[in-house]
Design a protein around this motif. Sequence first.
Motif, PDB file in Angstrom:
ATOM      1  N   ILE A   5      13.216  -1.048  -0.211  1.00  0.00           N
ATOM      2  CA  ILE A   5      14.303  -1.613   0.537  1.00  0.00           C
ATOM      3  C   ILE A   5      13.723  -1.287   2.088  1.00  0.00           C
ATOM      4  O   ILE A   5      13.850  -2.347   2.628  1.00  0.00           O
ATOM      5  CB  ILE A   5      15.858  -0.883   0.575  1.00  0.00           C
ATOM      6  CG1 ILE A   5      16.245  -1.448  -0.894  1.00  0.00           C
ATOM      7  CG2 ILE A   5      16.574  -1.283   1.594  1.00  0.00           C
ATOM      8  CD1 ILE A   5      17.428  -0.814  -1.197  1.00  0.00           C
ATOM      9  N   GLU A   6      13.185  -0.200   2.259  1.00  0.00           N
ATOM     10  CA  GLU A   6      12.732   0.147   3.686  1.00  0.00           C
ATOM     11  C   GLU A   6      11.519  -0.848   3.940  1.00  0.00           C
ATOM     12  O   GLU A   6      11.193  -1.314   4.949  1.00  0.00           O
ATOM     13  CB  GLU A   6      12.163   1.546   3.827  1.00  0.00           C
ATOM     14  CG  GLU A   6      13.400   2.419   3.968  1.00  0.00           C
ATOM     15  CD  GLU A   6      14.417   2.166   5.137  1.00  0.00           C
ATOM     16  OE1 GLU A   6      13.841   1.664   6.310  1.00  0.00           O
ATOM     17  OE2 GLU A   6      15.513   1.879   5.011  1.00  0.00           O
TER      18      GLU A   6
ATOM     19  N   GLY B 249      19.015  -9.476   1.278  1.00  0.00           N
ATOM     20  CA  GLY B 249      19.491  -8.919  -0.088  1.00  0.00           C
ATOM     21  C   GLY B 249      18.123  -8.810  -1.108  1.00  0.00           C
ATOM     22  O   GLY B 249      16.934  -8.812  -0.609  1.00  0.00           O
ATOM     23  N   ILE B 250      18.429  -8.742  -2.323  1.00  0.00           N
ATOM     24  CA  ILE B 250      17.413  -8.382  -3.407  1.00  0.00           C
ATOM     25  C   ILE B 250      17.834  -9.277  -4.348  1.00  0.00           C
ATOM     26  O   ILE B 250      19.054  -9.105  -4.985  1.00  0.00           O
ATOM     27  CB  ILE B 250      17.188  -7.097  -3.847  1.00  0.00           C
ATOM     28  CG1 ILE B 250      16.602  -6.340  -2.455  1.00  0.00           C
ATOM     29  CG2 ILE B 250      16.093  -6.850  -4.738  1.00  0.00           C
ATOM     30  CD1 ILE B 250      16.374  -4.821  -2.853  1.00  0.00           C
TER      31      ILE B 250
ATOM     32  N   SER C 257      13.231  -9.358  -5.981  1.00  0.00           N
ATOM     33  CA  SER C 257      12.309 -10.320  -4.941  1.00  0.00           C
ATOM     34  C   SER C 257      13.332  -9.981  -3.637  1.00  0.00           C
ATOM     35  O   SER C 257      14.573 -10.327  -3.833  1.00  0.00           O
ATOM     36  CB  SER C 257      12.714 -11.733  -5.468  1.00  0.00           C
ATOM     37  OG  SER C 257      12.076 -12.580  -4.611  1.00  0.00           O
ATOM     38  N   PRO C 258      12.830  -9.913  -2.459  1.00  0.00           N
ATOM     39  CA  PRO C 258      13.486  -9.870  -1.039  1.00  0.00           C
ATOM     40  C   PRO C 258      14.148 -11.267  -0.928  1.00  0.00           C
ATOM     41  O   PRO C 258      13.374 -12.259  -1.167  1.00  0.00           O
ATOM     42  CB  PRO C 258      12.564  -9.675  -0.103  1.00  0.00           C
ATOM     43  CG  PRO C 258      11.346  -9.668  -0.918  1.00  0.00           C
ATOM     44  CD  PRO C 258      11.459  -9.767  -2.192  1.00  0.00           C
ATOM     45  N   THR C 259      15.271 -11.280  -0.609  1.00  0.00           N
ATOM     46  CA  THR C 259      15.888 -12.702   0.056  1.00  0.00           C
ATOM     47  C   THR C 259      16.218 -12.552   1.414  1.00  0.00           C
ATOM     48  O   THR C 259      16.261 -11.576   2.086  1.00  0.00           O
ATOM     49  CB  THR C 259      17.047 -13.069  -0.745  1.00  0.00           C
ATOM     50  OG1 THR C 259      18.142 -12.197  -0.477  1.00  0.00           O
ATOM     51  CG2 THR C 259      16.794 -13.190  -2.171  1.00  0.00           C
TER      52      THR C 259
ATOM     53  N   PRO D   7       7.322  -8.907  -4.532  1.00  0.00           N
ATOM     54  CA  PRO D   7       8.165  -8.440  -5.459  1.00  0.00           C
ATOM     55  C   PRO D   7       7.910  -7.036  -5.972  1.00  0.00           C
ATOM     56  O   PRO D   7       6.744  -6.647  -5.965  1.00  0.00           O
ATOM     57  CB  PRO D   7       8.384  -9.457  -6.647  1.00  0.00           C
ATOM     58  CG  PRO D   7       7.584 -10.759  -6.020  1.00  0.00           C
ATOM     59  CD  PRO D   7       6.693 -10.206  -5.146  1.00  0.00           C
ATOM     60  N   LEU D   8       8.931  -6.294  -6.400  1.00  0.00           N
ATOM     61  CA  LEU D   8       8.647  -4.874  -7.090  1.00  0.00           C
ATOM     62  C   LEU D   8       8.669  -5.366  -8.597  1.00  0.00           C
ATOM     63  O   LEU D   8       9.827  -5.718  -9.114  1.00  0.00           O
ATOM     64  CB  LEU D   8      10.008  -4.024  -6.518  1.00  0.00           C
ATOM     65  CG  LEU D   8       9.736  -2.636  -6.857  1.00  0.00           C
ATOM     66  CD1 LEU D   8       8.490  -2.007  -6.575  1.00  0.00           C
ATOM     67  CD2 LEU D   8      11.325  -1.744  -6.736  1.00  0.00           C
ATOM     68  N   ASN D   9       7.843  -4.500  -9.258  1.00  0.00           N
ATOM     69  CA  ASN D   9       7.938  -4.790 -10.767  1.00  0.00           C
ATOM     70  C   ASN D   9       7.686  -3.320 -11.164  1.00  0.00           C
ATOM     71  O   ASN D   9       7.515  -2.317 -10.755  1.00  0.00           O
ATOM     72  CB  ASN D   9       7.066  -5.731 -11.309  1.00  0.00           C
ATOM     73  CG  ASN D   9       7.258  -6.122 -12.670  1.00  0.00           C
ATOM     74  OD1 ASN D   9       8.242  -5.828 -13.263  1.00  0.00           O
ATOM     75  ND2 ASN D   9       6.185  -6.664 -13.370  1.00  0.00           N
ATOM     76  N   PHE D  10       7.466  -3.059 -12.341  1.00  0.00           N
ATOM     77  CA  PHE D  10       6.839  -1.886 -13.041  1.00  0.00           C
ATOM     78  C   PHE D  10       7.977  -0.903 -13.210  1.00  0.00           C
ATOM     79  O   PHE D  10       7.500   0.341 -12.916  1.00  0.00           O
ATOM     80  CB  PHE D  10       5.703  -1.514 -12.642  1.00  0.00           C
ATOM     81  CG  PHE D  10       4.601  -2.599 -12.724  1.00  0.00           C
ATOM     82  CD1 PHE D  10       4.076  -2.961 -14.154  1.00  0.00           C
ATOM     83  CD2 PHE D  10       4.104  -3.156 -11.517  1.00  0.00           C
ATOM     84  CE1 PHE D  10       3.149  -4.140 -14.255  1.00  0.00           C
ATOM     85  CE2 PHE D  10       3.024  -4.177 -11.898  1.00  0.00           C
ATOM     86  CZ  PHE D  10       2.677  -4.668 -13.009  1.00  0.00           C
TER      87      PHE D  10
END
Length: 146
Positions: A59-60, A75-76, A100-102, A130-133
């Motif tokens: 988020i940061e 958002g995300i 995924s950031p929006t 995007p963030l995964n794993f």
Amino acid sequence: MKSEDTKTAVLPKQLISTAKAKELNQNFITKRADLNKKAIGKEDANAIWYSLEELENYIEYIKSSGSEKGFVVDGIRFYFGVYSESEGKGKAGYTTLFLSPTGKSINEKRAVELTEEEAGNSQDIALIEPLNFGSMGNPPKMEYGV
């Protein structure tokens, strides 16, 4: 005196009861898990876990990166995906969840607060990774509250 880590929590509007969460999870297990298993020939992941630190850091990161790239991150969005066979035995063919950031370009004249309808139409910011794993557990199938 409050420490910097102590904040007054605002009660989220989207909370559901644990009973509702169990119902939703059981619905997934009974209505989707067997179909997924038949389609891929193995039990699929049905839960993904991220640590609070990972989520807070992400988020940061998206707020900072978004600002640097000219976006207001609002958002995300959570996407389902499936790992390709090249991912190796531990992940190949399993469902994953990536974030995924929006948001909107800062150049667009608009309020940062979004209505519910606007939030659903918020666009992915493809210029931010995007963030995964997250962890899908072992075995991958989990039941909520069990």
